[in-house]
Design an enzyme around this catalytic site. Structure first.
Site, PDB file in Angstrom:
ATOM      1  N   MET A 267       0.836  -1.203   0.000  1.00 37.53           N
ATOM      2  CA  MET A 267       0.000   0.000   0.000  1.00 37.53           C
ATOM      3  C   MET A 267       0.868   1.249   0.000  1.00 37.53           C
ATOM      4  O   MET A 267       1.801   1.368   0.782  1.00 37.53           O
ATOM      5  CB  MET A 267      -0.920  -0.052   1.233  1.00 37.53           C
ATOM      6  N   GLU A 302       4.526   0.855  -5.862  1.00 41.48           N
ATOM      7  CA  GLU A 302       4.086   1.680  -4.718  1.00 41.48           C
ATOM      8  C   GLU A 302       4.825   3.010  -4.720  1.00 41.48           C
ATOM      9  O   GLU A 302       4.253   4.050  -4.427  1.00 41.48           O
ATOM     10  CB  GLU A 302       4.295   0.952  -3.387  1.00 41.48           C
ATOM     11  N   HIS A 305       3.372   5.430  -7.214  1.00 42.21           N
ATOM     12  CA  HIS A 305       2.103   6.024  -6.780  1.00 42.21           C
ATOM     13  C   HIS A 305       2.315   7.396  -6.143  1.00 42.21           C
ATOM     14  O   HIS A 305       1.373   8.186  -6.061  1.00 42.21           O
ATOM     15  CB  HIS A 305       1.412   5.129  -5.744  1.00 42.21           C
ATOM     16  N   GLU A 324      -4.459   3.419 -10.735  1.00 44.01           N
ATOM     17  CA  GLU A 324      -3.941   2.048 -10.797  1.00 44.01           C
ATOM     18  C   GLU A 324      -3.492   1.658 -12.207  1.00 44.01           C
ATOM     19  O   GLU A 324      -2.428   1.078 -12.389  1.00 44.01           O
ATOM     20  CB  GLU A 324      -4.962   1.050 -10.242  1.00 44.01           C
TER      21      GLU A 324
END
Ligand code: B3K
Ligand code: ZN
Length: 861
Positions: A267, A302, A305, A324
């Site tokens: 995450m 990750e 992101h 995504e």
């Protein structure tokens, strides 16, 4: 509070929140069963959209107090949260709640994993921490104070930069406090907190503008020797994003934490990424080459992101593919740059066809940007992620590299700090390239896998391709409009020389013709090079043509694809007509394997064959009812035929691709091991596992050890090694996951249920740990012939365990229900057996909304 009745949320109903948050101050007083969370938030009305009532999300929160401008208020409890009377002017909110991390087995919100506190807030987990507008379009600066009095939590982290840390050194187990501040406004789903007895592997990275960033990978003591690879991957990712996208990191620290109990891979919380330990911990002794590659890709994903997801986030969860799809596309580009681009592309297509195609062609089919959902966690799908990435790839192909780079710069400039939509994303491309993307946008709204049929003509010196597109109806959408499909095509002459380099044909009509004049001899087309669009190509060519392309195509993807088509054809003929393996396939493959100029990793992929589930899908498409036993038999027979046909070649292939000396996880040695182990798998079919036993005995890394054990089990000769493996690795959860999985994977179809049942009795089978549950139940569902055994025993066994897991962990349960999504492919007996299990699951009292939604969609009416 009562549970919300399952409600459907629609994209068309989007409304802004109505208030703006200036900043958020959170104080956590950690306690395993009674953590106190105090929130101080400054709200002001957003006069442009202001609307009542004032609603904050909240779930499983024990109310202690709520004050508005210092006065106690009583909230009104409504589904999923509270409503409160607040002034029509700026006001101060102060609330205290109590939560219970220890009992949080859903692993969403604040929970405990092996004595460590951690959080998972995406998509809607922050509402299990405190009252808050838990929606991605509400962005705020967070300051977080963590206090721990009761336990040994020497490390306490949150997002942003650490401002303060204290520990009473006279009482190492005594009170400690840490304060973090994140200067970047963020939605609540990016909030994170971690506290526990952790140890760091540290490093630094100097960004392109000269800022030195402290990097740390935090793990439980004992795991610190498994961080070096992840750290290198992180530094490579940071550099790559600067070099390729011009994106620089924006905080003074970047922390990664490894957690054992985690519902997914990792995450991207701002500055504090939380990882499933299986996706970050790596060592030669415990991790396979596939693990290393995956870890590198997930760390990159990750990290990327930070710009595509965090700096620019999503307005609402329908826009999930905005972050995504783009971030998967970026991590795929990174892997292609770090390793072999053709191997990376083939692997991505294998994953797409293995997971996304069945999803898009079954009851769970949904658009890349869904238009409704009940539980958003059910939409973190292969369609949103992998098809979402393909859509970006097509856009890139259509506009070209230069325009793509310009558009991305504009996207970052225009939308930094925004919660954006797919409309915003496409508008950037329209403004920067001048292209009209109205039709292209259908990729976001039209589910289903398009089919492209090809016909060829040759007249005079003109070669012509006729392309025709169609998409079968999907649930909720019967008619489909033509899409923009970039079809990359090259032409070869009959000698195998390229006479036309790759061109992008833009198929926009239902039917279109493309002419290629000036060819004195009839050329051989190579179509959909690089898999330039996520479609099914129907091109009725014979095996000679496939063998020609397998030998000569200059496009590595299509060369591999030609071999794959031969393998499919050979297997389908064996299943349907009982034919022997196709000699054109075996001969063509043999030449490829002999060609030492080809990358070993690429040759290893060539040696692979379609999965049994893929074959079942192909049979179904062709109007046959798949028989899992016959598919299994034909697949095994083809392996035996390869072992026999390549008998003289395999020992050399095995020996020439050994990687003696210290282990390196780099692409080259990993590719050699992949080829050597693919050879070993075939050798083991004829030598009773002798060579594999030697490899097992001498292996100094997990890739070699596990591959050898797999071959031994396949040869029915691995009992001793299996027991030795268990003894050697009993202390290592991640390696033991492999031990659990392998036994089911390599079981004979008729033994799969008994093996699975036996493993669920093992003292180390812990259903609360998602990795372990997936290692057993996930693999059961992936063993095609075992899962679809005609007794229905495997269906019942999986349903039993899903029913047991649902009250504890709805997210993992719901995700695994997709094992049943292909049920309509099979015969009526099997369909009836599966329907019984779906109904049994649905009849459970208090079934979670996650599982209810999934099973209802799969079952249909
Ligand atoms: N964004 C997370 C996934 C969250 C899943 C929530 N059910 C990881 C990722 O895609 O990078
Ligand atoms: Zn992601």
């Amino acid at each position: 509070m009562r549970d919300a009745a399952p409600q459907t949320i629609y994209l068309k109903d989007y409304k802004p929140f109505g208030w703006i948050i200036d900043d958020v101050h959170l104080t956590f007083r950690l306690h395993p069963t009674a953590t106190r969370v105090i929130s101080r938030i400054r709200f002001r009305p957003d006069y442009e959209v202001h609307h009542r009532p004032f609603f904050l999300h909240g779930e499983d929160l024990k109310h202690v107090s709520i004050k508005v401008d210092g006065h106690d208020v009583d909230p009104t409890y409504v589904d999923g949260g509270i409503e409160v009377d607040v002034p029509e002017a700026p006001f101060n909110w102060e609330a205290e709640v109590e939560i219970n991390p220890q009992d949080n087995t859903a692993l969403e919100g604040l929970y405990m994993s092996n004595g460590m506190y951690c959080t998972q807030c995406e998509a809607e987990g922050f509402r299990k921490i405190t009252w808050y507008p838990d929606r991605p379009d509400v962005m705020a600066q967070f300051t977080v104070r963590i206090e721990s009095t009761a336990e040994h939590t020497p490390v306490m982290l949150s997002n942003g930069n650490g401002l303060y840390y204290s520990q009473d050194s006279t009482q190492p187990e005594g009170p400690n406090v840490s304060i973090y501040q994140d200067p970047w406004p963020k939605p609540a789903y990016l909030f994170a907190l971690v506290a526990g007895d952790l140890i760091a592997h540290q490093d630094t990275f100097t960004t392109m503008s000269g800022n030195e960033v402290d990097l740390a990978i935090w793990v439980r003591p004992g795991d610190e020797d498994k961080c070096a690879f992840g750290m290198e991957a992180l530094k490579k990712s940071m550099k790559w994003d600067e070099d390729v996208y011009g994106r620089e990191y924006d905080l003074d620290e970047f922390n990664i934490v490894a957690v054992d109990d985690f519902n997914m891979g990792a995450m991207e919380n701002k500055g504090l990424n939380v990882f499933n330990s299986s996706c970050v911990l790596a060592s030669p002794e415990t991790s396979t080459d596939a693990n290393f590659e995956r870890i590198e890709a997930i760390i990159a994903h990750e990290y990327f992101h930070n710009w595509t997801g965090n700096r620019i986030t999503c307005r609402d969860w329908f826009q999930l593919c905005l972050k995504e799809g783009l971030t998967v596309y970026r991590d795929q580009q990174f892997t292609a740059d770090m390793r072999s681009a053709p191997v990376a592309r083939i692997s991505n297509v294998l994953a797409l066809r293995g997971r996304q195609f069945p999803e898009d062609q079954g009851p769970l089919s949904h658009p890349v940007r869904p238009e409704s959902f009940q539980e958003i966690n059910n939409f973190y799908t292969s369609t949103v992620y992998e098809k979402g990435a393909e859509v970006i790839g097509m856009l890139h192909t259509l506009v070209g590299q230069e325009e793509y780079a310009k558009a991305l710069d504009l996207y970052f400039d225009r939308h930094d700090g925004d919660a954006a939509t797919i409309e915003d994303w496409l508008k950037v491309f329209e403004d920067s390239t001048g292209r009209d993307l109205t039709q292209f946008k259908r990729w976001y709204s039209q589910p289903g896998t398009p089919r492209v049929e090809v016909r060829e003509d040759y007249e005079g010196d003109t070669f012509t391709l006729h392309l025709r597109q169609s998409t079968a109806p999907t649930p909720d959408q019967d008619t489909k409009a033509p899409q923009v499909i970039p079809v990359n095509v090259g032409l070869l002459n009959p000698n195998g020389d390229e006479v036309m380099e790759t061109q992008t044909l833009e198929l926009t009509e239902e039917e279109q013709t493309f002419a290629f004049p000036g060819h004195a001899t009839r050329p051989v087309p190579s179509i959909l090079r690089g898999f330039s669009a996520p479609v099914i190509l129907n091109h009725d060519i014979d095996n000679d043509r496939r063998a020609f392309l397998l030998a000569h195509d200059t496009d590595p993807f299509n060369r591999w694809e030609a071999g794959r088509m031969l393998a499919r054809d050979s297997l389908l003929n064996a299943i349907i007509d009982g034919n022997d393996p196709n000699p054109a396939y075996l001969d063509g493959l043999k030449s490829v394997l002999r060609d030492n100029s080809l990358d070993p990793a690429y040759r290893a992929l060539m040696l692979g064959q379609p999965t049994q589930s893929e074959l079942a899908g192909l049979l179904h498409e062709a109007g046959h009812t798949p028989d899992p036993e016959a598919i299994h038999t034909a697949s095994e027979a083809l392996r035996d035929a390869k072992a026999a046909a390549f008998a003289d070649l395999l020992p050399d292939l095995y020996t020439a691709n050994q990687t003696p000396g210290p282990f390196s996880p780099e692409a080259d040695p990993a590719g050699k091991r992949a080829l050597a182990n693919a050879a070993l798998a075939l050798i083991s079919r004829t030598d009773g596992g002798r060579q594999a036993a030697d490899q097992y005995a001498s292996a100094n890394n997990m890739s070699q050890q596990l591959a050898a054990l797999s071959c031994l089990l396949d040869a029915g000769a691995g009992d001793t090694q299996l027991a030795a493996f268990e003894k050697q690795w009993a202390h290592d959860r991640l390696v033991m996951d492999k031990w659990f999985s392998l036994q089911i994977m390599q079981a004979q179809p008729q033994d799969v249920v008994a093996t699975t049942q036996k493993l669920t009795q093992h003292p180390d089978f812990d259903m609360k740990n998602p990795n372990r549950f997936r290692a057993v139940m996930g693999v059961l569902s992936l063993h095609h012939a075992g899962f679809h055994d005609k007794s229905g025993a495997a269906y019942a066994l999986l349903a039993d365990w899903l029913i047991r897991l649902d009250p504890l962990n709805p997210q993992t349960t719901a995700r695994m229900c997709s094992a049943f999504q292909t049920w309509k492919r099979y015969d009526s007996d099997r369909q009836a057996l599966i329907r019984t299990q779906l109904d049994r699951i649905l009849s459970q009292k208090n079934l979670s909304k996650d599982t209810t939604e999934m099973v209802t969609r799969i079952r249909g009416t």
